[in-house]
Design an enzyme around this catalytic site. Sequence first.
Site, PDB file in Angstrom:
ATOM      1  N   ALA A  62      11.777   2.091   2.066  1.00 43.75           N
ATOM      2  CA  ALA A  62      10.719   1.459   2.856  1.00 43.75           C
ATOM      3  C   ALA A  62       9.518   1.161   1.986  1.00 43.75           C
ATOM      4  CB  ALA A  62      10.319   2.370   4.019  1.00 43.75           C
ATOM      5  N   ILE A 119       0.822  -1.211   0.000  1.00 45.44           N
ATOM      6  CA  ILE A 119       0.000   0.000   0.000  1.00 45.44           C
ATOM      7  C   ILE A 119       0.853   1.256   0.000  1.00 45.44           C
ATOM      8  CG2 ILE A 119      -2.008  -1.089   1.042  1.00 45.44           C
ATOM      9  CD1 ILE A 119      -1.143  -0.144   3.723  1.00 45.44           C
ATOM     10  N   ASP A 136       4.670  18.807  13.167  1.00 40.95           N
ATOM     11  CA  ASP A 136       4.271  18.658  11.755  1.00 40.95           C
ATOM     12  C   ASP A 136       2.768  18.424  11.659  1.00 40.95           C
ATOM     13  OD1 ASP A 136       4.598  18.631   9.033  1.00 40.95           O
ATOM     14  OD2 ASP A 136       5.195  16.531   8.920  1.00 40.95           O
TER      15      ASP A 136
END
Length: 795
Positions: free
Chosen positions: A72, A66, A182
Amino acid sequence: MSARTPLPTVNERDTENHTSVDGYTETHIPPAKSSSRQNLPRCRNSITSATDEQPHIGNYRLQKTIGKGNFAKVKLARHVLTGREVAVKIIDKTQLNPTSLQKLFREVRIMKILNHPNIVKLFEVIETEKTLYLVMEYASGGEVFDYLVAHGRMKEKEARAKFRQIVSAVQYCHQKCIVHRDLKAENLLLDADMNIKIADFGFSNEFTVGNKLDTFCGSPPYAAPELFQGKKYDGPEVDVWSLGVILYTLVSGSLPFDGQNLKELRERVLRGKYRIPFYMSTDCENLLKKLLVLNPIKRGSLEQIMKDRWMNVGHEEEELKPYSEPELDLSDAKRIDIMVTMGFARDEINDALVSQKYDEVMATYILLGRKPPEFEGGESLSSGSLCQRSRPSSDLNNSTLQSPAHLKVQRSISANQKQRRFSDHAGPSIPPAVSYTKRPQANSVESEQKEEWGKDTARRLGSTTVGSKSEVTASPLVGPDRKKSTASPSNNVYSGGSMARRNTYVCERSTDRYAALQNGRDSSLTEMSASSMSSAGSTVASAGPSARPRHQKSMSTSGHPIKVTLPTIKDGSEAYRPGAAQRVPAASPSAHSISASTPDRTRFPRGSSSRSTFHGEQLRERRSAAYNGPPASPSHETGAFAHARRGTSTGIISKITSKFVRRDPSEGEASGRADTARGSSGDPKERDKDEGKEAKPRSLRFTWSMKTTSSMDPNDMLREIRKVLDANTCDYEQKERFLLFCVHGDARQDSLVQWEMEVCKLPRLSLNGVRFKRISGTSIAFKNIASKIANELKL
């Protein structure tokens, strides 16, 4: 986990040569190594030869990719012992420098100590010599950003429900001396019940009173003025400013501060002036005045914000209060008994829970306390790779816990409220009717790394939402009335614009940061290169012609755990949006221009799931990639979103789009469109006959992405869709019985749009609908073709 474990504070200047890992970017406190038993065991029962071929990591059977980047990838997986769905982030440690590894593990460490119903939660950490596996919950609601893109601004009642949860979670972090740094719409996720989950702690850090932080990180439109001024800061105050921007965004669907470039944005933020929409209530306006205060000393604390009048409208008897972390239930007899039948020893279970090891034992215990996945369309729990053989429909009825008063909201899609029915540690009662698979004694290792660590870019890995540890009733959901409202000019923002993803970036040293932010140096920001993993277009167009510009995603330099959705079209071409729609992660083939009025506007390169961190000295060395903003026209409000979305044009989605791309005749290939799936899939009528009449459309709970509904037979609807696609010269391929993968435009002219059209069943409405889901291309181009097709469908 209730007692806070002190975190080593990482020197803010110690971040040079930083390389981001899809959402995990800051410190090395090594996680507990997985036990020997974690070497990829298999579930013995209910495994067919087909599922046996699926790769495993620990107790997790991997299903779909996904998200993917250079270092990664994120896999949708299923826990073989309990049947629960999770997201597994697989990080190649060999590609990371020591500083990046340090930051990665600091983020993991911070996630371990956070235990709040509105913050993503980590389940298990599996570490090998070369790879780190992070197991987290996978959430089906998608990003708040995507929600705003699809539906426009929220009504204040709905925004209040979301904002109360956001404030509760951020205040909880602050009381644990953790600052997020963030916060933005892209980092706010929605679970299946539409509750907020704050994600992506890649830039988070511990703060202490009296010690200042000096890293300028985050997304510029959400950044506090002191960051633009190069000042050091305590920590919480920068989150408070970001919360003000988020509140404005929820209520108005646009940003309060924006600019065509960083210089212009900086000037507007430092002025602190923003437009108040006519529909915003006075109470909401007053709250914004407490959050968006230029002087950080005078900026309200979150404890004060919780008492604000607007925050508590409709909640007068349950004023928002700081979250009290409950005692962890480490001795649920029913869960422990089930684990014993799986082969775990009681001493082993107790040791893992008391020590908070985040190993397979603790993960199994937590997952047993979570509600099992819901299967639609009559799917059997015994099918596929599930080890949980049966689940009574009422298995969780008695497990509902009272949600905290300050988090209680009502669900707007139905008359009755539906409470969240699970808790990670204060676990629900597990019905004896549910049987689980025994843990195998022999452990087999199957490396899942058949796919290369691709440089194919994926849409931001989003963040997997993680289970709440205390119950929360569902936030307002979207019903059919919401769908209609998105097409209404009264509920949409200004026309022609688009809400853009923003890049999160970092300037480590105040001198570098100061140079980068000066009036004459706005071009230094333009020297940032695109992230190593750029994301594919993922916004969803509104349900109809909208007078509102759409939110353009802020791209961060640190990646997200992952965003959850259902499986995707193929491995390597999936996404995570609600409704099980699949997204294709890849570099967007187009440079996105939102409005013809700004043809020469420079754009921020589309960032990635893992957002690259940029440093002051790096800014000077990298090539230009200007920050994008709305046209500097007097007719545009400061807060209007008019940002362009741009994707890297280095490639079209591999495996799928190669057959759709127009080739240049000069390259020696046939001109025009390549063979389409439409041509290779045979006569639609013949295919309909072959597949039989037993096939039924997939059932959806929500109508978010439905362009139209009809009582017509699904097969007739599919034929009508093909007819309209042919009339509009769209290529398409039938991926499933009622699912079409469509392509329109020319990649050479950056006008290529790819999307899915699916005929779905809406059991709650007793109707069928046509689901549109954008896979790549600009949101405006998708909206245009999708609206045209929807309007021409005679359903």
